[in-house]
Each structure stands twice: as structure tokens, then as C-alpha cells.
Design an enzyme around this catalytic site. Structure first.
Site, mmCIF file in Angstrom:
data_model
loop_
_atom_site.group_PDB
_atom_site.id
_atom_site.type_symbol
_atom_site.label_atom_id
_atom_site.label_comp_id
_atom_site.label_asym_id
_atom_site.label_seq_id
_atom_site.Cartn_x
_atom_site.Cartn_y
_atom_site.Cartn_z
ATOM 1 N N ASP A 166 0.825 -1.205 0.000
ATOM 2 C CA ASP A 166 0.000 0.000 0.000
ATOM 3 C C ASP A 166 0.866 1.265 0.000
ATOM 4 O O ASP A 166 2.091 1.195 -0.006
ATOM 5 C CB ASP A 166 -0.922 -0.073 1.236
ATOM 6 N N GLU A 199 -1.024 1.845 -5.098
ATOM 7 C CA GLU A 199 -0.873 3.285 -4.814
ATOM 8 C C GLU A 199 -2.012 4.065 -5.453
ATOM 9 O O GLU A 199 -1.903 5.239 -5.688
ATOM 10 C CB GLU A 199 0.516 3.798 -5.145
ATOM 11 N N TRP A 200 -3.124 3.323 -5.684
ATOM 12 C CA TRP A 200 -4.427 3.906 -6.037
ATOM 13 C C TRP A 200 -4.445 4.627 -7.388
ATOM 14 O O TRP A 200 -5.320 5.454 -7.657
ATOM 15 C CB TRP A 200 -4.888 4.870 -4.923
ATOM 16 N N GLY A 201 -3.431 4.361 -8.216
ATOM 17 C CA GLY A 201 -3.392 5.021 -9.527
ATOM 18 C C GLY A 201 -2.840 6.437 -9.457
ATOM 19 O O GLY A 201 -2.787 7.132 -10.481
ATOM 20 N N ASP A 202 -2.397 6.880 -8.277
ATOM 21 C CA ASP A 202 -1.965 8.271 -8.112
ATOM 22 C C ASP A 202 -0.774 8.639 -8.991
ATOM 23 O O ASP A 202 -0.640 9.778 -9.418
ATOM 24 C CB ASP A 202 -1.580 8.546 -6.646
ATOM 25 N N ASP A 221 -10.124 3.427 -3.443
ATOM 26 C CA ASP A 221 -10.842 2.257 -2.914
ATOM 27 C C ASP A 221 -12.284 2.161 -3.420
ATOM 28 O O ASP A 221 -13.015 3.145 -3.466
ATOM 29 C CB ASP A 221 -10.894 2.329 -1.382
HETATM 30 C C1 GLA Z 1 -5.950 1.312 1.487
HETATM 31 C C2 GLA Z 1 -6.127 0.306 0.361
HETATM 32 C C3 GLA Z 1 -7.248 -0.662 0.702
HETATM 33 C C4 GLA Z 1 -6.922 -1.373 2.010
HETATM 34 C C5 GLA Z 1 -6.646 -0.367 3.112
HETATM 35 C C6 GLA Z 1 -6.083 -1.013 4.359
HETATM 36 O O1 GLA Z 1 -7.055 2.130 1.604
HETATM 37 O O2 GLA Z 1 -6.400 0.970 -0.853
HETATM 38 O O3 GLA Z 1 -7.453 -1.586 -0.334
HETATM 39 O O4 GLA Z 1 -5.797 -2.188 1.792
HETATM 40 O O5 GLA Z 1 -5.712 0.632 2.702
HETATM 41 O O6 GLA Z 1 -5.825 -0.094 5.367
#
Ligand code: GLA
Length: 421
Positions: A166, A199-202, A221
Site C-alpha cells: 500500500d 498506490e491507487w493510480g496516483d 478504494d
Molecule cells: C488502502 C487500500 C485498501 C486497504 C486499506 C487497508 O485504503 O487501498 O485496499 O488495503 O488501505 O488499510
């Protein structure tokens, strides 16, 4: 012959993505660190499994997880192709030990993590775990920063097969470097460990993360909301459709061993049956990793039938690994088209509106042309058979024949077309 075709498609994909790859190559010498080849071959098709986060967050413990592992097998999930049992955030103790080693929370895991990993392996499954590139995880547990190699060695000694990594509390860290470091640490263990970049696509991981990890989250998420993004406290997670909207533009960065990850499944977590079916179908059309995120012990027969629809899963797992593109049909119906091996096609008709829509087409009017995959298919010139992957009806695609259906709000119809020769 087929091999040649796959090679050609791979070369085509490589050529199309060349500018991004070469930019990364120059900057980070992708592929080699201390002589180790980083390029993973661990996920030729999108990884499938289960992850604890969507339902349990940090409320996990050994007893509950063993029950889940058992149901993973008895419910048919394993036989349907799901493989990785992944613990997300919250498995660790709040502090490292006096030697700096990360340890499993002894209250949650009284027998330690190795014992749990062994249990997962005895069921013929693979074991996944979570940590974070920052000083702390998103839920405030010890992160990996500064401990990359020792953590990787420890995970390997436990028998970890998959690491989700993450991006919270990373301050000034530079994402491509941080992920490359952990990737090298994993590869250096000598154990094949799938690396799931989160890393969420950032930082546009589709431009640099191929070869560093096998999959990379392309968005923030997910939540169990289909269309509308609903705030949760001080942040607003994505919905199924808001994630879907971001995927088409990056479809050329998807393929064997380097998957865009539109986040885990929310099937069985509160959306309607049609919405769950659409969510699952669309993820399969995207060739997305499939991580179930529901409480398997309590899943309904409907939820189970969605998650274990083997014909739908075969679309996701098609060896070409090509994500679908979108076409617009009359009456606001979307048609997602996924090229499959052997000149096959998956067609997903999708109604994202709030009212009933009608599909009314003549097969010969459908032309599928896609520069990325190179397909140029006219249904008036090729004989095809189709199978409806949810209704289980079959038929033939005859040039002058009509295909007429009603599509409920948020529903899909998915057809698999195969050449009828
Ligand atoms: C981030 C990730 C989620 C999950 C949480 C855990 O938000 O994007 O998928 O793993 O952390 O804290």
C-alpha cells in the site's frame, strides 16, 4: 500458429506502449537490480483470490480466517479458479519486536503467521499478506519503510505467495522507486511472490509498474455502491461505475503479468443481484484481478452463483489478457467488447441508466474494430455461435437475424461468441 499469433499480439502491445516503457527504462533501468531480473512471470492471467479488507477491515483473527479458508474450498471457490487467500491490513502487532522484526498480532494469531500460512497451503491455496511502503500502514500498523529486505525474507520464510503493498504515510517517497525497491527485495528471496502494487493510480502505475509488480491498483478504494459515490466520514470511496469509467483509457496497459487492478470485488456486500452480476461481468470484461471481498461463510446461493460462474471467469482468464473496449448502442445501451483467443469475442451489454432499455440489433450491423488488439470483425462475414453466460441460452449469429432483449436498470447480458466453423 496460435503461438505465433500470441507473439504478434504481444509485440503489437509492446510497440503501442513503447513511449511509456522506454521513458521508464531510461529513468529506472527497469528489469535489472543487482543483476536480478525483475520482470515477473507469476501472473500470466489475472490473479484470483479472496481478500479480507472489504468485509472485515482489521477485525481478523486466526479462528475466523480458518473458517473462511474451509469455506473457500467447500463452496467451490477454489475449484472455480480462486487461488490466493490474502490478509489485508491489521494482521500485525502494533510494534515490531526488539530485533526490528514485524510480528503477527499474538492475540489475533496465537499460533503465529507461519502456522496460518501452512494451513492455507494444506488446502491447496496460496497465501497472501499486506503491508505498506510507508512508515505505517493505512490503518496505523507498522509499515515497511526501511525494512524492505528483512520483511521480504521473513514473508518468504512464512511461505507468503502474494504481497499487497500500500501507499499510506509515505511522505516524500517516490512511488516508482519505492515499489522497485520492494520488488527487488521480494525477487531476492528466491521465492515466487506475486507483487500487488496499491498506490491507487496516483502515480499512473500503468506507465511504470509492469515488470515491477504483476498487478497495480488503478483507482482509489471501491465501495459497495453501484453508481453514486457515497461519502464515508472524511473521504469518498469510488463506486463500481466510477471505477469502470476510468478503465477504458488505460486498457492498452493491461496484459499477461501486468494487470490494471480496478480493486477488489464487492459482490455479496449489499448491492442488488443485477448490480452484483454487472460488477462481476464488467470486471471479467476488463481482464481484472478477481479478489472476492465478501464473507464467504454467509454468502447466499445467488452470490455464490455469481462468483463461481466458470464461463464468466473463463472470459476474465482468457490467455490473450485483453481488456474490453466500449461501443455505444441505441437507447443508451453500452456494449463492452473483449477480444478472446481463437477469434472469439465476449460481448457485455450494459444498462447504467435507471430505466428499462431495449437491445434491438441486426447482427450484420455490428462491426468490431480495435487498433490495440488488431481485430476487425464483421458479423455479416464470419459465422459465429453465441452463448449467453448468465441465461445459459445458445444461438447462432446470422447476418440478417435480429437480437432483441430487454435490459433492466444496472443489468448486463453477456454473450460469448465463438467462430462456428
Ligand atoms: C488502502 C487500500 C485498501 C486497504 C486499506 C487497508 O485504503 O487501498 O485496499 O488495503 O488501505 O488499510
Amino acid at each position: 500458429m496460435r503461438l505465433m499469433k500470441n507473439v504478434c499480439i504481444f509485440l503489437l502491445i509492446s510497440v503501442i506502449s513503447l513511449p511509456a516503457w522506454s521513458q521508464y527504462n531510461e529513468q529506472y533501468a527497469i528489469g535489472k537490480t543487482n543483476g536480478l531480473l525483475l520482470t515477473g512471470k507469476l501472473a500470466p492471467t489475472p490473479p484470483m483470490g479472496f481478500n479480507t479488507w472489504n468485509t472485515f477491515q482489521t477485525k481478523i483473527d486466526e479462528q475466523m480466517l480458518r473458517e473462511m479458508v474451509d469455506v473457500f474450498v467447500s463452496s467451490g471457490m477454489r475449484d472455480a479458479g480462486y487461488q490466493y487467500f490474502v490478509l489485508d491490513d491489521g494482521w500485525m502487532a502494533m510494534e515490531r519486536d526488539q530485533n526490528g522484526n514485524i510480528i503477527a498480532d499474538p492475540l489475533k494469531f496465537p499460533h503465529g503467521m507461519k502456522a496460518f500460512a501452512d494451513y492455507v497451503h494444506t488446502k491447496g491455496l496460496k497465501f497472501g499478506i499486506y503491508n505498506c511502503a510507508g512508515s505505517k500502514t493505512c490503518a496505523g500498523y507498522p509499515g515497511t519503510r526501511g525494512h524492505e529486505y528483512e520483511d521480504a525474507r521473513l514473508y518468504a520464510s512464512w511461505g507468503v505467495d502474494f504481497l499487497k503493498y500500500d501507499w499510506c504515510n509515505t511522505d516524500s517517497l517516490y512511488a516508482p522507486e519505492a515499489y522497485k525497491t520492494m520488488s527487488a527485495a521480494l525477487r531476492a528471496t528466491g521465492r515466487p511472490i506475486v507483487f500487488s502494487i496499491c498506490e491507487w493510480g496516483d502515480h499512473k502505475p500503468w506507465l511504470w509498474a509492469g515488470g515491477v509488480g504483476e498487478l497495480y491498483r488503478s483507482t482509489g478504494d471501491i465501495s459497495a455502491n453501484f453508481i453514486v459515490r457515497k461519502p464515508q466520514g472524511n473521504w469518498t470511496p469510488q463506486s463500481v461505475v466510477s471505477i469502470l469509467n476510468l478503465q477504458e483509457a488505460i486498457r492498452q496497459y493491461n496484459g499477461p503479468n501486468h494487470w490494471n487492478d480496478p480493486d477488489m470485488l464487492e459482490v455479496g456486500n449489499g448491492m442488488s443481484y443485477d448490480e452484483d452480476k454487472a460488477h462481476f461481468s464488467l470486471w471479467c470484461m476488463l481482464a481484472a484481478p478477481l479478489a472476492a471481498g465478501n464473507d464467504l461463510r454467509k454468502m447466499s446461493a445467488e452470490t455464490r452463483s455469481i462468483l463461481t460462474n466458470k464461463e464468466m471467469i473463463a472470459v476474465d482468464q482468457d490467455s490473450l489478457g485483453i481488456a474490453a473496449f466500449k461501443m455505444a448502442l441505441p437507447d443508451s445501451v453500452e456494449l463492452w467488447v473483449k477480444p478472446l483467443k481463437n477469434k472469439g469475442l465476449a460481448l457485455c451489454f450494459f444498462n447504467r441508466t435507471e430505466t428499462l432499455r431495449k437491445i434491438n440489433l441486426t447482427w450484420k450491423d455490428l462491426v468490431f474494430k480495435d487498433n490495440f488488439s488488431g481485430i476487425d470483425i464483421h458479423l455479416n462475414s464470419e459465422p459465429y455461435a453465441f452463448k449467453d453466460l448468465w441465461q445459459k441460452q445458445s444461438g447462432f449469429v446470422l447476418a440478417n437475424k435480429n437480437f432483441t432483449r430487454e435490459l433492466a436498470p444496472h443489468a448486463v447480458i453477456v454473450l460469448r461468441l465463438t467462430t462456428a466453423k
